[in-house]
Design an enzyme around this catalytic site. Structure first.
Site, short mmCIF file in Angstrom:
data_model
loop_
_atom_site.label_atom_id
_atom_site.label_comp_id
_atom_site.label_asym_id
_atom_site.label_seq_id
_atom_site.Cartn_x
_atom_site.Cartn_y
_atom_site.Cartn_z
CD GLU A 1 -17.69 77.60 11.38
OE1 GLU A 1 -17.47 76.67 10.57
OE2 GLU A 1 -18.10 77.49 12.54
NE ARG B 1 -22.40 79.42 22.89
CZ ARG B 1 -22.68 78.24 22.22
NH1 ARG B 1 -22.04 77.35 22.38
NH2 ARG B 1 -23.90 78.17 21.47
CE LYS C 1 -24.04 77.45 11.73
NZ LYS C 1 -22.76 77.17 12.48
#
Length: 782
Positions: free
Chosen positions: A278, A493, A503
């Site tokens: 993204e 992950r 973020k």
């Protein structure tokens, strides 16, 4: 800091740990417990020397839980000087672990550790002399460009328990005795050779990650590979293109084989992957794993990988993120076959949504986001609304006749986790960076991702484990529309301790002025790691070492730093830099003026590039290399103990000291004598003469706790967990050749200190360095 912690810090400092190292140690409860027990046992026998402190710390860090009850036993061997070095101590730990279930045979234990075997300086001298004599002709031919590293290893093989530094010192002395001082030909520049690829350079020595550097790599499978290519070719067993149906869980329909045949005709049987970030933030270390897996798998099988921006949230996307993401992908060494966007397919995605409504597989819903939350919310009262009504309302959504939040398009499917009817479209009145105001409805990840994969003929849709629950909607959507269905593969992950990668949280750190920007070297964004000096090859190799398994890996930053050292050990030229300078004046300096010395950038490969340094009457050494008050086992300069100066071929001896009114040392007067067999120093130290100045930034962990986001560890939130000592800036003294040649992003090893990179804040006449990582041996230094 609680009083108990302050006491522990003082206790750990009493054995030689720095305050910072003591505080770091306290973060590891197991090491703390072991070290306190070892210290308490050791003090029963008297004061603890610096060498003993090193061994006690090593013991506390390395001992396994299975033999933790042997700490007192081993400590006694340490304080009695029977286990007197790291090598013997490691052998002792291995022996005890291998015999954990057996009665301890003291005789066999001591034999295995070499206890009682003393390697005298005379033995080292004799063995070095023997080996140098055997290679004398070659040494005389190559002189100071001869690589003595392999010969030192031969000595170590013969004298198993000999001290490595003692061997090195003996080689330096005997080579100087054989060859004499360097002559003009020794100082001449080495002709440039054709540049080797880094892969070839790395073949000269197998890359290893020591147990110490791998500590706390919990949940990580040690896959035993060093590169992404090796990982993909030897450890990954994905299906071949066109054989999707052979994968567990893949849904086969009456159309599957026909669609796979068309897919193979379009792709020619090539592997095709994609990296789909993204564009609403900067990539971090976790993304590096995704980049390496997607691009790495395609590259290993001569396929292609797209960089596809999942640009379906227009209000959060900025141009700088698009640019930054591509830059980081290419910095890691990958070139996308094409750069695509989910927005490239908005019209096709909309047309398919219409088709799903017509098949009664999607409907327009008016539930709020709050009402849809959770795993078992009530079914939508609009789930069975007439198809024509949903078609009209969806068209109204597209035409901007409904407000944001007033309606969504939902799919009639149950996800693997039990959640029903995920949202496919929502209303957003935000202009899109590529489509402007053309659309006011935007597809979600659940809807977009699989369909874009199908459009792009992706063979392997590789994603992290949290998307496993979306696999059911992935296959359901493709099959409901009778289009090619890729295979979704999930892997664990990658998380790193002592950092945040969210973020939102990084933006908060920037907003609060705790870090300067997304590329602050204390962060684990890729731009930050690049600025700190991490080579991209090191990050790629680190990702390879994590493997491609379903287990989530949470690793200590030390594991990544170890991979960095493995690269920089071969690629970073060595220079002498002094961080905390003390001035020395050589009273009997034997030259009328300063002399120039030619020094190898890579001491173990003297045929490589060289640089020139200045040796003059005044030199500067590290404050830690001088002690005014004698300490046992301190091997550097004291009023009663001389020390060698690296590369200068001299031994300096203390004569007197000068101080200011406050008692601070302003100058130490010393005498120089040549190094010889009869005048052997216990150690050689680095130094700088006629220095240039540089600003050096020393970075530590940004957070004090392993998981600053865990409210159990950090009840007051991650902003309360900032390490106040995470950044320190000092003025350092460096040799002039470094000042002349260093450019932004160049990487160097400061001898005996660590690896450093030239920061982008550097300006003409003002060099700024970032400490990338300390030297390997610093990890356990006390």
């Amino acid at each position: 800091m609680p009083a108990g912690n302050e006491d522990d810090v003082k206790l750990f400092q009493s054995i030689g740990l720095s305050e910072q190292k003591a505080k770091e140690t306290l973060k590891n409860a197991n090491v703390t417990k072991n070290l306190k027990l070892a210290i308490n046992e050791a003090v029963k026998h008297g004061s603890i020397t610096q060498d003993t402190g090193v061994l006690l710390y090593h013991l506390a860090s390395k001992i396994k839980n299975q033999i933790a009850d042997k700490i007192s036993f081993i400590t006694n061997y340490i304080v009695e000087k029977k286990l007197d070095n790291i090598q013997r101590l490691d052998v002792a730990l291995i022996y005890l672990l291998a015999n954990v279930n057996d009665d301890l045979d003291i005789t066999k234990f001591e034999e295995s550790c070499g206890i009682g075997i003393i390697i005298s300086p005379e033995q080292i001298e004799e063995e070095v002399e023997k080996i140098i004599k055997a290679h004398k002709d070659e040494i005389l031919e190559k002189r100071y460009r001869f690589n003595s590293g392999p010969l030192m290893q031969q000595v170590r093989n013969v004298l198993k328990w000999a001290d490595g530094k003692a061997i090195k010192n003996e080689f330096d002395i005997q080579l100087l005795d054989l060859l004499g001082p360097k002559v003009e030909s020794d100082l001449a520049s080495v002709p440039k050779q054709a540049k080797q690829s880094k892969d070839k350079q790395m073949k000269t020595k197998k890359t290893e990650i020591t147990k110490d550097e791998q500590k706390e790599m919990s949940n990580n499978e040690k896959v035993g590979v060093q590169t992404i290519s090796e990982l993909m070719k030897t450890k990954v067993n994905f299906h071949k293109p066109g054989e999707n149906y052979k994968t567990d869980g893949y849904i086969v329909t009456p159309y599957t084989h026909h669609l796979l045949q068309k897919h193979l005709e379009a792709t020619g049987g090539k592997v095709i992957t994609r990296f789909p970030p993204e564009p609403n933030g900067i990539l971090h270390i976790g993304h590096a794993k995704a980049i390496n897996i997607n691009f790495g798998y395609a590259t290993a099988y001569d396929g292609i990988c797209y960089l596809r921006y999942d640009d379906t949230n227009p209000e959060k996307e900025e141009e700088k993120f698009f640019v930054g993401i591509q830059e980081m992908v290419e910095w890691l060494g990958y070139k996308p076959a094409a750069i695509t966007h989910s927005s490239d397919y908005f019209q096709q995605l909309y047309d398919w949504a219409i088709e799903l409504i017509k098949k009664d597989l999607a409907y327009v819903c008016h539930q709020s986001s709050e009402e849809m939350k959770g795993f078992n919310p009530p079914l939508s009262p609009w789930r069975d609304r007439p198809i024509e009504e949903s078609l009209q309302l969806f068209n109204d959504m597209k035409d901007g006749l409904l407000e944001e939040g007033e309606a969504t398009l939902r799919l009639k499917v149950t996800l693997e986790e039990g959640k029903q009817d995920p949202v496919a479209y929502r209303i957003k009145y935000s202009p899109h960076h590529r489509t402007s105001d053309k659309w006011c409805i935007y597809p979600t990840y659940d809807y977009t991702h699989c369909l874009c994969d199908s459009i792009e003929n992706i063979t392997h849709s590789l994603c992290t484990k949290e998307f496993q629950s979306r696999r059911s909607s992935y296959y359901w959507l493709c099959n409901s529309l009778n289009i090619y269905c890729p295979v979704q593969w999930e892997y664990g992950r990658l998380n790193v301790n002592y950092t945040v990668v969210s973020k939102r949280k990084i933006a908060k750190l920037i907003q609060e002025g705790i870090v300067s920007d997304w590329d602050d070297p204390r962060l684990f964004t890729l731009t930050a790691l690049r600025r700190r000096g991490f080579p991209p090859e090191a990050i790629n190799n680190f990702c390879a070492q994590m493997g491609v398994t379903g287990a989530q890996a949470t690793v200590d930053p030390a594991a990544l730093e170890a991979a960095v050292r493995d690269i920089l050990n071969f690629t970073a030229p060595r220079h002498m830099v002094v961080l905390e300078p003390i001035k020395l004046t050589i009273r009997n300096f034997s030259h009328e003026k300063a002399i120039k010395l030619n020094v190898s950038d890579f001491p173990n490969e003297p045929e490589k590039k060289h640089h020139e340094i200045t040796f003059d009457e005044i030199v500067y050494i590290e404050a830690m290399d001088f002690k005014e008050i004698e300490e046992k086992d301190f091997r550097r300069l004291t009023p009663k103990q001389p020390v060698g100066l690296k590369h200068a071929g001299v031994v300096i001896t203390f004569e007197n000291i000068e101080k200011d009114a406050s008692g601070n040392i302003t100058n130490i007067v010393v005498r120089q004598d040549p190094v010889s067999k009869k005048n052997k120093p216990k150690a050689f130290i680095h130094w700088v003469s006629n220095p240039s100045l540089a600003s050096v930034r020393l970075y530590e962990r940004l957070f004090k706790h392993k998981n600053p986001e865990d409210t159990n560890e950090v009840p007051n939130g991650f902003l309360s967990d900032i390490n106040p000592s995470s950044k320190k800036e000092i003025v350092a003294y460096m040799d002039g050749s470094l000042a002349k040649t260093a450019e932004v992003n160049d990487k160097f090893q400061f001898e005996r200190i660590g690896f450093f990179s030239v920061d982008l804040d550097t300006k003409p006449g003002k060099l700024v360095f970032n400490r990338t990582v300390t030297l390997k041996e610093d990890a356990g230094k006390v």
